[in-house]
Design a protein around this motif. Structure first.
Motif, mmCIF file in Angstrom:
data_model
loop_
_atom_site.group_PDB
_atom_site.id
_atom_site.type_symbol
_atom_site.label_atom_id
_atom_site.label_comp_id
_atom_site.label_asym_id
_atom_site.label_seq_id
_atom_site.Cartn_x
_atom_site.Cartn_y
_atom_site.Cartn_z
ATOM 1 N N THR A 170 0.937 -0.945 -0.209
ATOM 2 C CA THR A 170 0.161 0.100 -0.082
ATOM 3 C C THR A 170 0.888 1.241 0.158
ATOM 4 O OG1 THR A 170 -0.348 -0.342 2.976
ATOM 5 C CG2 THR A 170 -1.735 -1.072 0.993
ATOM 6 N N LEU A 275 -5.961 -0.875 4.351
ATOM 7 C CA LEU A 275 -5.238 -0.306 2.766
ATOM 8 C C LEU A 275 -4.343 1.043 3.353
ATOM 9 C CD1 LEU A 275 -7.977 -0.058 -0.271
ATOM 10 C CD2 LEU A 275 -6.765 -1.391 0.611
ATOM 11 N N LEU A 278 -2.467 4.326 1.505
ATOM 12 C CA LEU A 278 -2.158 3.849 0.118
ATOM 13 C C LEU A 278 -3.061 4.948 -0.744
ATOM 14 C CD1 LEU A 278 -2.857 2.431 -2.033
ATOM 15 C CD2 LEU A 278 -4.295 1.417 -2.440
#
Length: 298
Positions: A170, A275, A278
């Motif tokens: 990520t 995530l 990201l």
């Protein structure tokens, strides 16, 4: 002393003995091999050797190899499998050991949940681990100090039968648009393209981004969370999520709380993706900006 090499380790050893990645220096003359070939192979060999472990069980020793996918392999796995994702970086592993992190104060319940997620993840939840831990040559003083401490604690918890994803999948930094960068983010965006998502994050921080990586989703419902110590509102956040059915993909951007929440949500039928940074990386990439010095300390 009894000693044997597991079949998995034999295969890995055989593969890397002649070919590291897709480049075989054994088939090249010294003149043919470029400096980039040699540097690339040196890096791959460093990663390979750092993931070999000597395991002992009932007086028998075996060589085990820790399988961690690279960035693109990790992303392809998520696309093909439909699994959830729970990532363990240095922060999660430090808290799992009873320490603290800039995004979370010490919390015994969070510590225990991180330990359980690491050892007993849901079968539909992929586990990411930070590959930097297992390099022989550490990139900086922080990792030189941190890596031995973490490895000493988690080495007996590693599952050598599992394929780990790369936690740092990520993280992508480039101030210039490239075909590879465009393709990488495009693949990530395919995970929620034309799908309904629950975006679980801090509204204030997310609102500072100029480019929304989730703008190709069919529907976005946001659930607000604290900037730090999100685990203290764990039950409230879980209850908010469960107001919506499992046709929603849950996107988690809430630090180490996301790691355990992704696993818990996977157990009850949701696809949940931890995530990390990201969305911020995508924002920098689209704006053509360098990674700021304080990227990890906002």
């Amino acid at each position: 002393m009894n000693f044997f090499i597991s079949e998995a380790a034999k295969n890995i050893l055989a593969e890397h003995a002649l070919i590291i990645g897709n480049t075989s220096l054994a088939e090249k003359t010294e003149e043919d091999a470029t400096s980039s070939d040699l540097k690339w192979d040196e890096n791959k060999l460093d990663e390979f050797l750092g993931r070999i472990f000597l395991a002992e069980r009932n007086g028998k020793f075996s060589i085990q190899y820790l399988k961690i996918l690279n960035y693109m392999e990790s992303l392809d796995f998520l696309i093909q499998s439909g699994h959830s994702l729970a990532r363990f970086g240095d922060g999660e592993l430090r808290v799992m050991m009873g320490g603290s992190h800039q995004f979370h104060n010490p919390n015994k319940k969070l510590q225990l949940k991180l330990q359980d997620t690491f050892k007993n993840p849901d079968k539909r939840c992929a586990i990411g681990i930070v590959s930097t831990l297992f390099k022989l040559k550490m990139p900086n003083d922080y990792w030189k100090e941190t890596s031995p401490l973490i490895k000493k604690v988690i080495k007996n918890e590693l599952d050598f039968g599992r394929v780990y994803l790369n936690t740092n999948m990520t993280l992508f930094f480039s101030n210039k648009r490239t075909k590879w960068g465009d393709a990488y983010f495009s693949k990530f965006r395919s995970l929620w393209e034309k799908k309904k998502i629950l975006l679980v994050t801090n509204f204030e921080l997310f609102g500072k981004l100029n480019n929304n990586i989730f703008d190709n989703a069919k529907e976005i419902i946001k659930i607000d969370t604290p900037k730090k110590n999100a685990f203290e509102e764990y039950d409230r956040i879980m209850n908010e999520i469960q107001k919506y059915d499992t046709t929603y993909t849950v996107v988690l951007i809430i630090g180490m709380t996301a790691t355990v929440m992704a696993n818990d949500l996977s157990k009850i039928g949701y696809r949940a993706l931890d995530l990390g940074h990201l969305a911020r990386c995508y924002d920098l990439y689209r704006d053509g900006k360098e990674k700021p010095a304080n990227f990890f300390s906002y």
